[in-house]
Design a protein around this motif. Structure first.
Motif, PDB file in Angstrom:
ATOM      1  N   GLY A  21       0.023 -17.103   0.901  1.00 18.93           N
ATOM      2  CA  GLY A  21      -0.489 -17.199   2.264  1.00 18.93           C
ATOM      3  C   GLY A  21      -1.899 -16.625   2.326  1.00 18.93           C
ATOM      4  N   SER A  22      -2.659 -17.108   3.241  1.00 16.71           N
ATOM      5  CA  SER A  22      -4.057 -16.669   3.372  1.00 16.71           C
ATOM      6  C   SER A  22      -4.131 -15.253   3.925  1.00 16.71           C
ATOM      7  N   PRO A  23      -5.247 -14.573   3.671  1.00 15.26           N
ATOM      8  CA  PRO A  23      -5.442 -13.264   4.304  1.00 15.26           C
ATOM      9  C   PRO A  23      -5.343 -13.360   5.827  1.00 15.26           C
ATOM     10  N   ALA A  24      -5.837 -14.451   6.405  1.00  9.40           N
ATOM     11  CA  ALA A  24      -5.767 -14.616   7.864  1.00  9.40           C
ATOM     12  C   ALA A  24      -4.322 -14.701   8.343  1.00  9.40           C
ATOM     13  N   ALA A  25      -3.462 -15.389   7.576  1.00  8.08           N
ATOM     14  CA  ALA A  25      -2.042 -15.488   7.955  1.00  8.08           C
ATOM     15  C   ALA A  25      -1.372 -14.126   7.879  1.00  8.08           C
ATOM     16  N   LEU A  26      -1.688 -13.375   6.833  1.00  9.62           N
ATOM     17  CA  LEU A  26      -1.143 -12.030   6.687  1.00  9.62           C
ATOM     18  C   LEU A  26      -1.625 -11.131   7.823  1.00  9.62           C
ATOM     19  N   TRP A  27      -2.907 -11.167   8.098  1.00  6.69           N
ATOM     20  CA  TRP A  27      -3.493 -10.362   9.168  1.00  6.69           C
ATOM     21  C   TRP A  27      -2.833 -10.684  10.512  1.00  6.69           C
ATOM     22  N   ALA A  28      -2.592 -11.966  10.757  1.00 11.53           N
ATOM     23  CA  ALA A  28      -1.964 -12.376  12.023  1.00 11.53           C
ATOM     24  C   ALA A  28      -0.589 -11.742  12.183  1.00 11.53           C
ATOM     25  N   CYS A  29       0.160 -11.626  11.090  1.00 11.94           N
ATOM     26  CA  CYS A  29       1.479 -10.979  11.149  1.00 11.94           C
ATOM     27  C   CYS A  29       1.342  -9.504  11.507  1.00 11.94           C
ATOM     28  N   TRP A  30       0.354  -8.842  10.932  1.00 10.54           N
ATOM     29  CA  TRP A  30       0.167  -7.416  11.177  1.00 10.54           C
ATOM     30  C   TRP A  30      -0.228  -7.122  12.623  1.00 10.54           C
ATOM     31  N   GLY A  78      -9.240  -8.070   9.495  1.00 14.54           N
ATOM     32  CA  GLY A  78      -9.040  -8.939   8.358  1.00 14.54           C
ATOM     33  C   GLY A  78      -8.822  -8.221   7.039  1.00 14.54           C
ATOM     34  N   ARG A  79      -8.856  -6.871   7.059  1.00 14.23           N
ATOM     35  CA  ARG A  79      -8.742  -6.125   5.804  1.00 14.23           C
ATOM     36  C   ARG A  79      -7.671  -5.035   5.816  1.00 14.23           C
ATOM     37  N   SER A  80      -7.698  -4.161   6.830  1.00  9.83           N
ATOM     38  CA  SER A  80      -6.745  -3.053   6.838  1.00  9.83           C
ATOM     39  C   SER A  80      -6.534  -2.524   8.246  1.00  9.83           C
ATOM     40  N   VAL A  91       2.679  14.369  11.125  1.00 15.17           N
ATOM     41  CA  VAL A  91       2.188  13.058  11.553  1.00 15.17           C
ATOM     42  C   VAL A  91       2.564  12.056  10.465  1.00 15.17           C
ATOM     43  N   VAL A  92       3.165  10.943  10.882  1.00 13.24           N
ATOM     44  CA  VAL A  92       3.490   9.849   9.970  1.00 13.24           C
ATOM     45  C   VAL A  92       2.328   8.854  10.025  1.00 13.24           C
ATOM     46  N   HIS A  93       1.801   8.518   8.853  1.00 18.70           N
ATOM     47  CA  HIS A  93       0.726   7.532   8.742  1.00 18.70           C
ATOM     48  C   HIS A  93       1.282   6.294   8.052  1.00 18.70           C
ATOM     49  N   MET A  94       0.939   5.111   8.559  1.00 23.14           N
ATOM     50  CA  MET A  94       1.264   3.851   7.898  1.00 23.14           C
ATOM     51  C   MET A  94      -0.026   3.064   7.794  1.00 23.14           C
ATOM     52  N   ARG A  95      -0.382   2.723   6.568  1.00 23.26           N
ATOM     53  CA  ARG A  95      -1.604   1.966   6.323  1.00 23.26           C
ATOM     54  C   ARG A  95      -1.249   0.670   5.611  1.00 23.26           C
ATOM     55  N   ARG A  96      -1.786  -0.421   6.125  1.00 21.08           N
ATOM     56  CA  ARG A  96      -1.592  -1.732   5.507  1.00 21.08           C
ATOM     57  C   ARG A  96      -2.959  -2.276   5.159  1.00 21.08           C
ATOM     58  N   THR A 105      -3.095 -13.575  -2.260  1.00 19.46           N
ATOM     59  CA  THR A 105      -3.389 -12.471  -1.355  1.00 19.46           C
ATOM     60  C   THR A 105      -2.460 -11.317  -1.723  1.00 19.46           C
ATOM     61  N   THR A 106      -3.042 -10.247  -2.240  1.00 21.32           N
ATOM     62  CA  THR A 106      -2.274  -9.065  -2.625  1.00 21.32           C
ATOM     63  C   THR A 106      -2.481  -8.015  -1.547  1.00 21.32           C
ATOM     64  N   PHE A 107      -1.380  -7.389  -1.147  1.00 17.45           N
ATOM     65  CA  PHE A 107      -1.466  -6.427  -0.055  1.00 17.45           C
ATOM     66  C   PHE A 107      -0.604  -5.210  -0.346  1.00 17.45           C
ATOM     67  N   LYS A 108      -0.952  -4.107   0.304  1.00 19.11           N
ATOM     68  CA  LYS A 108      -0.254  -2.839   0.087  1.00 19.11           C
ATOM     69  C   LYS A 108       0.113  -2.214   1.420  1.00 19.11           C
ATOM     70  N   HIS A 109       1.272  -1.598   1.425  1.00 18.62           N
ATOM     71  CA  HIS A 109       1.727  -0.828   2.586  1.00 18.62           C
ATOM     72  C   HIS A 109       1.969   0.598   2.096  1.00 18.62           C
ATOM     73  N   SER A 110       1.309   1.558   2.709  1.00 18.33           N
ATOM     74  CA  SER A 110       1.442   2.967   2.342  1.00 18.33           C
ATOM     75  C   SER A 110       1.973   3.749   3.529  1.00 18.33           C
ATOM     76  N   VAL A 111       2.841   4.698   3.251  1.00 21.98           N
ATOM     77  CA  VAL A 111       3.386   5.586   4.278  1.00 21.98           C
ATOM     78  C   VAL A 111       3.251   7.008   3.753  1.00 21.98           C
ATOM     79  N   TRP A 112       2.700   7.908   4.565  1.00 21.31           N
ATOM     80  CA  TRP A 112       2.617   9.303   4.143  1.00 21.31           C
ATOM     81  C   TRP A 112       2.675  10.229   5.344  1.00 21.31           C
TER      82      TRP A 112
END
Length: 149
Positions: A21-30, A78-80, A91-96, A105-112
């Motif tokens: 899927g395109s970065p735009a499709a991924l971004w739209a989900c987020w 479009g990036r993060s 504090v819970v942080h979630m970064r995509r 399109t490679t993507f990462k989800h981080s939680v800390w």
């Protein structure tokens, strides 16, 4: 605008996946929080109080029965993006973030966690997130396009 991440989070989890899927499709989900329950296994429902931009609030009803309010703290369109939620003493942080776009399109989800009681929350965070993070990322990859590892 990217968020500055602490170099020493008290507890963290990360998962990387990819999609055709395109970065735009991924971004739209987020950024369409009303669809988070379609791919995020821990979300029953989510709604935002405005556009997906820093300062906006996202109300989430979790599968575990908890109601949580996240604040959108950083958006690099479009990036993060990063959302945070306060829990007692931490504090819970979630970064995509989108890591690369060629050939997939490679993507990462981080939680800390950060804060004086972050270490106490480490066990509950991992117990909840480890079971759903990889599954949620897979659903997200499918939603954004064809899945490839």
């Amino acid at each position: 605008m990217a968020a500055a991440r602490s170099s020493r989070p008290s507890a963290s989890l990360e998962h990387i996946d990819s999609t055709t899927g395109s970065p735009a499709a991924l971004w739209a989900c987020w950024v369409d929080v009303s669809t988070w329950s379609d791919w995020a296994g821990w979300v029953v429902s989510a709604s935002a109080d405005g556009p997906f931009e820093p300062g906006a609030k996202v109300a989430v009803v979790e599968r575990y029965g908890r109601r949580t309010t996240f604040t959108i703290t950083a958006v690099d369109p479009g990036r993060s993006n990063e959302i945070t939620s306060r829990i007692p003493g931490a504090v819970v942080h979630m970064r995509r973030e989108i890591l690369s776009v060629t050939p997939r399109t490679t993507f990462k989800h981080s939680v800390w966690l950060e804060g004086p009681l972050a270490r106490l929350w480490k066990g509950p965070l991992k117990a909840r997130a480890q079971g759903t993070l990889a599954q949620s990322m897979r659903r997200l990859a499918i939603r954004a396009g064809s899945v490839h590892r």
